[in-house]
Design an enzyme around this catalytic site. Structure first.
Site, PDB file in Angstrom:
ATOM      1  N   HIS A   1      20.922 -30.265   1.173  1.00  0.00           N
ATOM      2  CA  HIS A   1      20.827 -30.679   2.580  1.00  0.00           C
ATOM      3  C   HIS A   1      21.647 -31.945   2.827  1.00  0.00           C
ATOM      4  O   HIS A   1      22.248 -32.112   3.889  1.00  0.00           O
ATOM      5  CB  HIS A   1      19.363 -30.910   2.978  1.00  0.00           C
ATOM      6  CG  HIS A   1      18.592 -29.634   3.173  1.00  0.00           C
ATOM      7  ND1 HIS A   1      17.219 -29.592   3.214  1.00  0.00           N
ATOM      8  CD2 HIS A   1      19.005 -28.363   3.358  1.00  0.00           C
ATOM      9  CE1 HIS A   1      16.823 -28.342   3.399  1.00  0.00           C
ATOM     10  NE2 HIS A   1      17.889 -27.579   3.477  1.00  0.00           N
TER      11      HIS A   1
ATOM     12  N   LYS B   1       9.573 -14.451  -3.484  1.00  0.00           N
ATOM     13  CA  LYS B   1       9.313 -15.337  -2.340  1.00  0.00           C
ATOM     14  C   LYS B   1       7.954 -15.014  -1.720  1.00  0.00           C
ATOM     15  O   LYS B   1       7.179 -15.919  -1.382  1.00  0.00           O
ATOM     16  CB  LYS B   1      10.423 -15.214  -1.296  1.00  0.00           C
ATOM     17  CG  LYS B   1      10.109 -16.069  -0.075  1.00  0.00           C
ATOM     18  CD  LYS B   1      11.245 -16.834   0.484  1.00  0.00           C
ATOM     19  CE  LYS B   1      10.745 -17.840   1.529  1.00  0.00           C
ATOM     20  NZ  LYS B   1      11.786 -18.406   2.340  1.00  0.00           N
TER      21      LYS B   1
ATOM     22  N   GLU C   1       3.203 -24.993   2.534  1.00  0.00           N
ATOM     23  CA  GLU C   1       3.798 -25.971   1.616  1.00  0.00           C
ATOM     24  C   GLU C   1       2.877 -27.171   1.437  1.00  0.00           C
ATOM     25  O   GLU C   1       3.254 -28.323   1.655  1.00  0.00           O
ATOM     26  CB  GLU C   1       5.168 -26.408   2.160  1.00  0.00           C
ATOM     27  CG  GLU C   1       6.091 -26.888   1.060  1.00  0.00           C
ATOM     28  CD  GLU C   1       7.548 -26.979   1.479  1.00  0.00           C
ATOM     29  OE1 GLU C   1       8.101 -25.992   2.011  1.00  0.00           O
ATOM     30  OE2 GLU C   1       8.125 -28.036   1.270  1.00  0.00           O
TER      31      GLU C   1
ATOM     32  N   ARG D   1       3.534 -20.740  24.040  1.00  0.00           N
ATOM     33  CA  ARG D   1       2.626 -21.061  22.910  1.00  0.00           C
ATOM     34  C   ARG D   1       2.556 -19.952  21.850  1.00  0.00           C
ATOM     35  O   ARG D   1       1.601 -19.873  21.090  1.00  0.00           O
ATOM     36  CB  ARG D   1       1.224 -21.388  23.407  1.00  0.00           C
ATOM     37  CG  ARG D   1       1.209 -22.597  24.331  1.00  0.00           C
ATOM     38  CD  ARG D   1      -0.154 -23.195  24.463  1.00  0.00           C
ATOM     39  NE  ARG D   1      -0.106 -24.341  25.363  1.00  0.00           N
ATOM     40  CZ  ARG D   1      -0.249 -24.265  26.672  1.00  0.00           C
ATOM     41  NH1 ARG D   1      -0.474 -23.073  27.247  1.00  0.00           N
ATOM     42  NH2 ARG D   1      -0.173 -25.326  27.420  1.00  0.00           N
TER      43      ARG D   1
ATOM     44  N   GLU E   1      20.933 -18.285  -3.511  1.00  0.00           N
ATOM     45  CA  GLU E   1      19.472 -18.290  -3.333  1.00  0.00           C
ATOM     46  C   GLU E   1      18.809 -17.288  -4.296  1.00  0.00           C
ATOM     47  O   GLU E   1      17.683 -17.502  -4.745  1.00  0.00           O
ATOM     48  CB  GLU E   1      19.094 -17.969  -1.880  1.00  0.00           C
ATOM     49  CG  GLU E   1      19.608 -18.976  -0.842  1.00  0.00           C
ATOM     50  CD  GLU E   1      18.780 -20.271  -0.737  1.00  0.00           C
ATOM     51  OE1 GLU E   1      17.916 -20.530  -1.582  1.00  0.00           O
ATOM     52  OE2 GLU E   1      19.043 -21.038   0.231  1.00  0.00           O
TER      53      GLU E   1
ATOM     54  N   ASN F   1      12.552 -25.014  -2.726  1.00  0.00           N
ATOM     55  CA  ASN F   1      13.589 -25.944  -2.291  1.00  0.00           C
ATOM     56  C   ASN F   1      14.376 -26.501  -3.463  1.00  0.00           C
ATOM     57  O   ASN F   1      15.025 -27.541  -3.340  1.00  0.00           O
ATOM     58  CB  ASN F   1      12.964 -27.092  -1.486  1.00  0.00           C
ATOM     59  CG  ASN F   1      12.586 -26.613  -0.109  1.00  0.00           C
ATOM     60  OD1 ASN F   1      13.317 -25.842   0.508  1.00  0.00           O
ATOM     61  ND2 ASN F   1      11.444 -27.042   0.371  1.00  0.00           N
TER      62      ASN F   1
ATOM     63  N   LYS G   1       9.314 -19.937   7.884  1.00  0.00           N
ATOM     64  CA  LYS G   1       9.837 -21.261   8.230  1.00  0.00           C
ATOM     65  C   LYS G   1      10.851 -21.067   9.343  1.00  0.00           C
ATOM     66  O   LYS G   1      11.819 -20.317   9.186  1.00  0.00           O
ATOM     67  CB  LYS G   1      10.526 -21.909   7.031  1.00  0.00           C
ATOM     68  CG  LYS G   1       9.578 -22.669   6.152  1.00  0.00           C
ATOM     69  CD  LYS G   1      10.346 -23.546   5.178  1.00  0.00           C
ATOM     70  CE  LYS G   1       9.398 -24.224   4.211  1.00  0.00           C
ATOM     71  NZ  LYS G   1      10.109 -24.972   3.172  1.00  0.00           N
TER      72      LYS G   1
ATOM     73  N   ARG H   1       5.106 -23.951  -2.871  1.00  0.00           N
ATOM     74  CA  ARG H   1       6.206 -23.483  -2.022  1.00  0.00           C
ATOM     75  C   ARG H   1       7.407 -24.430  -2.078  1.00  0.00           C
ATOM     76  O   ARG H   1       8.551 -24.012  -1.917  1.00  0.00           O
ATOM     77  CB  ARG H   1       5.729 -23.306  -0.572  1.00  0.00           C
ATOM     78  CG  ARG H   1       6.841 -22.761   0.310  1.00  0.00           C
ATOM     79  CD  ARG H   1       6.390 -22.201   1.628  1.00  0.00           C
ATOM     80  NE  ARG H   1       7.541 -21.642   2.315  1.00  0.00           N
ATOM     81  CZ  ARG H   1       7.482 -20.874   3.371  1.00  0.00           C
ATOM     82  NH1 ARG H   1       6.315 -20.558   3.893  1.00  0.00           N
ATOM     83  NH2 ARG H   1       8.589 -20.391   3.934  1.00  0.00           N
TER      84      ARG H   1
ATOM     85  N   HIS I   1      25.160 -23.115   3.860  1.00  0.00           N
ATOM     86  CA  HIS I   1      23.911 -23.491   3.213  1.00  0.00           C
ATOM     87  C   HIS I   1      23.865 -23.099   1.726  1.00  0.00           C
ATOM     88  O   HIS I   1      23.577 -23.924   0.857  1.00  0.00           O
ATOM     89  CB  HIS I   1      22.754 -22.853   3.991  1.00  0.00           C
ATOM     90  CG  HIS I   1      21.410 -23.164   3.426  1.00  0.00           C
ATOM     91  ND1 HIS I   1      20.806 -24.398   3.542  1.00  0.00           N
ATOM     92  CD2 HIS I   1      20.538 -22.398   2.717  1.00  0.00           C
ATOM     93  CE1 HIS I   1      19.634 -24.379   2.943  1.00  0.00           C
ATOM     94  NE2 HIS I   1      19.443 -23.172   2.429  1.00  0.00           N
TER      95      HIS I   1
ATOM     96  N   HIS J   1      17.733 -28.030  -2.935  1.00  0.00           N
ATOM     97  CA  HIS J   1      17.921 -28.209  -1.489  1.00  0.00           C
ATOM     98  C   HIS J   1      17.995 -29.675  -1.072  1.00  0.00           C
ATOM     99  O   HIS J   1      18.636 -29.984  -0.071  1.00  0.00           O
ATOM    100  CB  HIS J   1      16.800 -27.508  -0.720  1.00  0.00           C
ATOM    101  CG  HIS J   1      16.959 -26.003  -0.682  1.00  0.00           C
ATOM    102  ND1 HIS J   1      17.100 -25.241  -1.812  1.00  0.00           N
ATOM    103  CD2 HIS J   1      16.999 -25.136   0.364  1.00  0.00           C
ATOM    104  CE1 HIS J   1      17.215 -23.963  -1.469  1.00  0.00           C
ATOM    105  NE2 HIS J   1      17.165 -23.869  -0.164  1.00  0.00           N
TER     106      HIS J   1
END
Ligand code: NAD
Ligand code: GLY
Length: 361
Positions: free
Chosen positions: A250, A224, A234, A118, A182, A243, A140, A239, A263, A246
């Site tokens: 993606h 960032k 987000e 946890r 990026e 992306n 993330k 935030r 990526h 992206h």
């Protein structure tokens, strides 16, 4: 060395940026709170940098796990391997996981830290440019699913980020360019001045000039950190601006098969496609579009999707993006260089025009 904090209240943490800082034990010892560390790396990075980290960890009980290299190992199967290794080594909740590698290792290790017993502490030691300017910062974490990129994961912040610029010397040129993609993103979404700096200094970055790299990593991390501090989970749309490119990117990564398009390359092409839609909407000018295309091309980044990718496949893959809300696709688009917005206010036929223009099929 420079240091600044990601401001998240009691979960704030520092980003250290400098040369050879992986060899300084003080950063680690400040942020390892128990007696055990567990380093996760891969078979490409470990031979280069694991010894230096092990050397800094002599006062702890220290375990390590070396995974095979590659985006295809960013999977639930790998998570299982990690949990088994942690359990076999009797790692308890006082264990600190250390991610030593690029974004793949960082995302996997962070997710293991978020979920093992946890939640245990973890530290990011990013060794690619992309990981230093983006993936190691902001919490993330996660893995891919065969049906979609980064579809399983958690927000979980590290104890610190140690970005050692010297590790970039061993990076392949293609990976350097992926990181530059990026970096360019930060200019496009909110820092027009930085975009102009990039236009003037792109060749220094490609030549790995250490001052240029240090400046670009610092500005990127500051951008960032600021965005993450404003919208960690987000929720407000701020935030989501990170992306930019992206949703298109993606789709390319999923279509091409994880790892075939890396990526940053997929994001580069996606950023130009998003710029094209922005231009069609009259939000960005043709000159903006040309500047973006030129910078990406000089940075040796792709500006066209895979030759065999069909517009219909693109559209279907984009539909499962995490920014889709109640069935409506939201995209990050530009209202000029340095000003991004998250919006669903674009006519579907205009997006289809962009997909048709960029896809050969
Ligand atoms: P990567 O981790 O696959 O690293 C790229 C290649 O470089 C790999 O072969 C790696 O072994 C090698 N490498 C790493 N460091 C090296 C070094 N110093 N010298 C030589 N080789 C080295 O890829 P990446 O581009 O770092 O990260 C991409 C991943 O990050 C993707 O899975 C992407 O989804 C994820 N990502 C996550 C976030 C986030 O916010 N969590 C943001 C952006 C990207
Ligand atoms: N790379 C996107 C984000 O961190 O939100």
């Amino acid at each position: 060395m420079t240091k600044f904090d990601v401001q998240l209240g009691e979960r704030s943490y520092p980003i250290y940026i400098g040369k050879n800082i992986r060899e300084e034990p003080t950063h680690l010892s400040r942020h390892v709170h128990g007696g055990t560390v567990f380093i996760i790396s891969n078979d490409k990075v470990a031979p280069l940098y694991l010894d230096a980290i092990l050397n800094n960890c002599r006062k702890y009980i220290c375990h390590h796990l070396i995974l095979p290299d590659g985006e295809i190992y960013k999977s639930l199967d790998t998570m299982n391997l990690i949990y088994s290794a942690l359990l076999k080594n009797h790692c308890d909740r006082d264990t600190t996981l250390i991610a030593l590698g690029g974004g793949v290792i960082g995302d996997i290790t962070g997710f293991a830290a978020a979920t093992y017993q946890r939640g245990v502490n973890f530290i990011q030691i990013p060794t690619t440019l992309l990981a230093q300017v983006d993936s190691s910062v902001g919490g993330k974490t996660g893995v891919n699913h065969v049906l979609g990129k980064n579809m399983i994961g958690a927000f979980y912040q590290p104890q610190c980020v140690i970005a050692d610029l010297s590790t970039l010397n061993t990076l392949e040129d293609r990976e350097l360019s992926a990181g530059i993609a990026e970096i360019i993103k930060y200019g496009l979404i909110g820092d027009a001045e930085f975009f102009v700096w990039l236009e003037h200094n792109i060749n220094q970055l490609l030549a790995r000039d250490s001052n240029a790299l240090a400046y670009a990593v610092q500005v990127s991390c500051k951008n960032k950190a600021q965005i993450v501090a404003e919208d960690e989970l987000e929720q407000t749309g701020k935030r989501a601006l990170l992306n930019y490119g992206h949703t298109f990117g993606h789709a390319i990564e999923t279509s091409a098969g994880y790892g075939n398009w890396i990526h940053g390359e997929a994001v580069a092409c996606g950023m130009l496609m998003a710029a094209s839609l922005s231009m069609k909407l009259g939000w960005a000018t043709e000159q903006d579009y040309r500047r973006i295309a030129k910078l990406l091309e000089i940075a040796k980044l792709p500006t066209e999707p895979p030759e065999d990718m069909q517009a219909t496949e693109f559209k279907n893959l984009m539909a499962i993006d995490k920014k889709t809300r109640s069935g409506t696709l939201h995209l990050v688009l530009l209202k000029g260089i340095g000003k991004a917005v998250l919006t669903s206010e674009f006519p579907a036929p205009l997006l289809e025009d962009v997909l048709r223009e960029f896809c050969k099929l």
